[in-house]
Design an enzyme around this catalytic site. Structure first.
Site, short mmCIF file in Angstrom:
data_model
loop_
_atom_site.label_atom_id
_atom_site.label_comp_id
_atom_site.label_asym_id
_atom_site.label_seq_id
_atom_site.Cartn_x
_atom_site.Cartn_y
_atom_site.Cartn_z
CB ALA A 85 -6.62 -9.91 1.26
CG ASN A 86 -2.03 -9.35 -1.77
OD1 ASN A 86 -2.47 -9.48 -2.91
ND2 ASN A 86 -1.42 -10.36 -1.14
NE ARG A 87 -3.77 -1.74 -3.83
CZ ARG A 87 -3.37 -1.29 -5.00
NH1 ARG A 87 -4.19 -1.34 -6.05
NH2 ARG A 87 -2.17 -0.79 -5.16
CB ALA B 90 0.58 -11.11 -4.07
#
Length: 214
Positions: free
Chosen positions: A25-27, A91
């Protein structure tokens, strides 16, 4: 105003499962995408918000579709067509892995090898679709050479605008953003603004673009 217009917005991260308890995942918090969806709805648009895994409340007047993975997000965007405009803020993870049915265990051999599989390119696919919206906008989250990378992405993806923002600080998860609107002919740099104000300005710009004569 955008009454009678349909706009698709994607927001948030995607989660790409590794096993039943882990994921890539990402933030991304989804705040900017949700703010844009809300601003477009305020101007009268029918908004389909395709949201990755976030805990944000749905903006008033917005139709929300929740997804987890990039593959699911791509399918949801395709199902939402036709649309007058699309704003791809999410994102999206570039890669996924073959998900293990069982939890991966730490063994004597060290960390398991994860074979990465390229995810669908939602922005490029939409830009080349037979049902392409009149206006396709992508986002470029960068840590360096923002405008240069945004220009390259504009050409590579076939979008009409790229909104470039510097995520080297606390933009992802924060409440403010600094963006540059890159088109084939222009670069428009905005000052640091609250994400709600970025959303309002971008929605007004979309309104003006869609209401220009062909």
């Amino acid at each position: 105003m955008l009454a009678g217009r349909h706009v698709i917005v994607t927001a948030g991260p995607t989660h790409e499962p590794i096993d039943p308890v882990r994921y890539l995942a990402n933030r991304s918090s989804g705040k900017q995408g949700f703010a844009i969806a809300g601003a477009l709805a305020t101007l009268g648009a029918r908004v389909t918000l395709v949201a990755g895994p976030v805990t944000l409340a749905t903006p008033p007047g917005v139709d929300r579709v929740d997804v987890e993975t990039a593959v699911e997000m791509a399918a949801a965007v395709k199902a939402a067509l036709p649309a007058d405009a699309a704003v791809m803020v999410a994102a999206v993870a570039d890669w996924r892995v073959e998900r293990s049915v069982q939890k991966l265990k730490k063994g004597a051999g060290g960390a398991p090898m994860l074979a990465l599989i390229e995810n669908p390119d939602i922005l490029a696919t939409l830009s080349r679709s037979a049902k392409r919206p009149r206006l396709v906008i992508g986002f470029a989250a960068e840590t360096e050479r923002l405008v240069e990378h945004a220009r390259a992405k504009l050409t590579r993806k076939g979008a009409d605008w790229i909104v470039a923002n510097d995520v080297s600080g606390d933009v992802m998860g924060g409440d403010a953003n600094t963006v540059h609107i890159v088109t084939r002919d222009t670069i428009e740099s905005w000052p640091p603004l609250p994400k709600d104000e970025v959303a309002a300005r971008l929605a007004a710009r979309i309104d003006a673009a869609l209401n220009q004569p062909d």
